[in-house]
Design an enzyme around this catalytic site. Sequence first.
Site, short mmCIF file in Angstrom:
data_model
loop_
_atom_site.label_atom_id
_atom_site.label_comp_id
_atom_site.label_asym_id
_atom_site.label_seq_id
_atom_site.Cartn_x
_atom_site.Cartn_y
_atom_site.Cartn_z
N LYS A 177 -36.79 -13.19 -33.12
CA LYS A 177 -37.95 -14.05 -33.32
C LYS A 177 -39.02 -13.60 -34.14
CE LYS A 177 -38.02 -16.97 -29.96
NZ LYS A 177 -37.50 -18.25 -29.61
N ARG A 231 -43.69 -16.73 -26.30
CA ARG A 231 -42.08 -16.94 -26.24
C ARG A 231 -41.52 -15.50 -26.14
NH1 ARG A 231 -43.84 -20.96 -30.17
NH2 ARG A 231 -42.50 -22.96 -29.81
N GLY A 248 -30.77 -16.70 -21.59
CA GLY A 248 -30.97 -16.39 -20.10
C GLY A 248 -32.50 -15.88 -19.85
N MET A 294 -36.62 -15.96 -20.51
CA MET A 294 -37.79 -17.00 -20.19
C MET A 294 -37.96 -17.90 -21.10
SD MET A 294 -41.94 -16.12 -19.62
CE MET A 294 -42.31 -17.10 -20.89
N ARG A 299 -33.44 -18.53 -37.32
CA ARG A 299 -32.64 -17.49 -36.86
C ARG A 299 -31.37 -17.82 -37.20
NH1 ARG A 299 -32.95 -18.66 -30.41
NH2 ARG A 299 -31.94 -20.68 -30.37
N HIS A 331 -29.42 -27.12 -24.17
CA HIS A 331 -29.05 -25.90 -23.64
C HIS A 331 -27.55 -26.09 -23.44
CE1 HIS A 331 -27.96 -23.34 -20.38
NE2 HIS A 331 -28.84 -22.48 -20.74
N SER A 359 4.21 5.47 -30.20
CA SER A 359 3.34 4.33 -29.66
C SER A 359 2.76 4.66 -28.39
CB SER A 359 4.42 3.10 -29.63
OG SER A 359 3.63 1.73 -29.30
N ASP A 389 -0.58 2.04 -19.50
CA ASP A 389 -0.43 3.08 -18.44
C ASP A 389 -1.12 4.35 -18.70
OD1 ASP A 389 1.39 1.60 -16.92
OD2 ASP A 389 3.29 2.56 -17.52
N CYS A 449 0.31 -0.19 -28.57
CA CYS A 449 1.13 -1.48 -28.08
C CYS A 449 0.68 -2.00 -26.98
CB CYS A 449 2.87 -1.08 -27.91
SG CYS A 449 3.20 0.05 -26.94
N TYR A 467 -0.67 1.10 -36.98
CA TYR A 467 -0.59 -0.33 -36.63
C TYR A 467 -1.01 -0.50 -35.37
CZ TYR A 467 3.60 0.75 -34.22
OH TYR A 467 4.53 1.45 -33.11
#
Length: 889
Positions: free
Chosen positions: A26, A96, A105, A107, A349, A465, A774, A779, A841, A861
């Site tokens: 801002k 602000r 969230g 003020m 903004r 909001h 891969s 795991d 993967c 990939y």
Amino acid sequence: MQKWVYGFGAGRNDGKAEMRNLLGGKGANLAEMASIGLPVPPGFTITTEVCTYYYQHGKQYPAELTAQVAENLARIEQAVGLKFGDEAKPLLVSVRSGARVSMPGMMDTVLNLGLNDRTVEGLATASGDARFAWDSYRRFIQMYGSVVLDVDHHRFEEIIEDTKLDRGVTEDTQLSAEDWKHVVTQYKAMVQEVLGSPFPQDPEAQLWGAIGAVFGSWMNQRAITYRRLHDIPAEWGTAVNVQAMVFGNMGEDCATGVCFTRDPSTGENIFYGEYLINAQGEDVVAGIRTPQPMSEARAKPGERSMEVAMPAAYAELVKVRETLEKHYTDMQDIEFTVQQNKLYMLQTRNGKRTAAASLKIAVDMAREGLIDEREAVRRVSPGSLDQLLHPTLDPKAPRNLLSKGLPASPGAACGTVVFSADEAEARAAKGESVILVRIETSPEDIHGMHAAKGILTTRGGMTSHAAVVARGMGRPCVAGAGGVVVDYNSQQLRAGGQTIQAGETITLDGATGEIFLGAVAMVEPQLSGDFATLMGWADKVRRLKVRANAETPLDADTAKKFGAEGIGLCRTEHMFFDPARIGAVRQMIMSESEGGRRDALAKLLPFQREDFSELFRIMAGFPVTIRLLDPPLHEFLPHKEEELAEVAESLGADLATMQRRAADLSEANPMLGHRGCRLGVTYPEIYEMQARAIFEAAVAIAKETGKAPVPEIMIPLVATRKELEITRAQVDKVAKEVFAEAGQEIEYLVGTMIELPRAALTADAIAGTADFFSFGTNDLTQTTFGLSRDDAGKFLPYYVEKGILPKDPFVSIDPEGVGALVQIATEKGRSVKPAIKLGICGEHGGDPSSIQFCESVGLDYVSCSPYRVPVARLAAAQAALSGASDRTA
């Protein structure tokens, strides 16, 4: 002396847009707007560094801050010809918050700061309007009391409602100066009663109280929750913006509004927004009065657009819109005030938008020449594409319309009704789909809004909001549904002559604003037009290939439709649970002889061959990576005695023998036991059957289509090179046999899944036998952390909340541990075999930040679930554009 305060407006602009980390979004944009000649009321920004200092020094301010604030306040006084705290010509300011990214969230704004029992009289005299002065004073007490002094805002609303009832009026605008004076008296008495101390009268104390409240709000639970949901570091801090007041509530030639330079829901290139005559900024988003449209083209019968009511100010605002879009080259969210027909800009903004709007705006702006194709690719958040990849309401489906509100955030959602954010979060945690229903939402509801599938409010407009937050989260939202009556006490809503209790199902259509009773059928998304265009641009620049995890024809078809370039993980065990096959699988497992196992596997061979034929046919020449049987055999065992008896009968054995065999196969820790390549070593006939099915299917499809499939056979859970040598030899032997029988050969690869730390650390040895690696990062994460993915959910959220881990390592790859092992394996593997194919993967293959990591280490990939393929394509393009691999090098 360190500079803690930066001024803007009235000929002084210490900051600029690029300083958002220091000044917050801002503050940086206020300075930027002032520097390009837009009408910005003068003010100053206290930097985010003060916030950091504040929390590092026991909530104390830097020694120089007081003097720097006073100096900048004096500059504002000189610019506007008013004095802070002066009884005759009082300067009033707004306060602000302003973090570097927009945070719902934080003020709420405090307006009209500087008013007290004496300055209100001076404002009345100076403005010539006592009603305006006392209305402004009551607004200030209400805002300051709620957000700074933490007095429940409902207490203030009750006083106003009682006053209107006593005066026989329904609108705030119908109350007189004396009425507002009466409200102020009651406000102050209530604050005294609640706090045990009077409302502060000293403007200096008011100002520092508001500054402290902004910094305090950085660590409130709402802000903490938002930062956790959006991966915003706590150390960023927030700035504070103090600005000379301009008034939209001085009469019929005054107004306030919120607008977007394009439609934030659809992305359409139209001026979109709402305004209110004779109002202050919070009135537009609070839902107390019904806002009016900006342009006449958007006005409905009975509405009075700003274009008609204030043509000069509207025309100037249209020019500002064009200026801001060209300057920022992005869609802007603007707040403005008109005071006595003069336009003032209070904020700009980059506007929050839906995924559909984000996509359209990026593509349109590239076509308009505001940005190039690469920037368009950068502009769209990969994660937001999820909003476009899921069903919408089936237009042919029957539906029972309850009511209608404003189409505040597109998409469809179905779920059970809940009336509180806590209830939404609790039910969602149990896997339930919920619709959060509120009269109006506030920042306190953010956790429930995130947990809900959709949001319904009875108050508020398109910039409320609920609407803004829902769009940012990608949640369907219907706002301002005035035909719906919500009763929190009885936990029910009434609409369309019907009463809906908490727990009943409703469906929302955020694209139309309609609310339906019960569940409504949905249809698959259509991914063409702008979506296809952006994906095409992304594909031009990405280096990483994108494959899908798929083992069914439906999954493979879906993946291909979404642009997958092959299958990176076919989990063959998923094919074994079909009712037509599970009997043979169990026979194989329970057989105590190789011959018995081979007989059972012979029954499975035709099924497996057809499974692979379908995948090869769909993928039409793309690589298909098939993982041979991986899970421990206990997963396929019968769970009931009657099922075990059926297996015994099929094998000609007695039940007691089968029970003993089942007990022999049980393991204390099966996920670290007899699974993966260990099955192939001890029961080679299993892998031999699967290899035969793969090669026979590949040869058949090659003959059928004239295009040879590209099978990549993956051996899971390898820890040593010898394991891979043994199992690869089995695969190669079967390949020779099948090719000889068919009189045709096809190319194939044999590789392994790197999912154990030992495999990563000895990858140079393993690479001598493997054609590809891969990384099975699910795991690998479990074995690196010593975590069970199925059980860790009980405490991992706590670890993330406490900062022990930055993210859930099963959601986003852990770069320091798991990532380090991937990098080690990559480097070691390529040191032996430079052209070895490397991919990932695990589910991390669809996570944008994990894809950024994969680009940085140079994998070839990623593979992910079918619905994440577009996400991965865009994330891979953005990773390539960010130069991740260059940074690592």
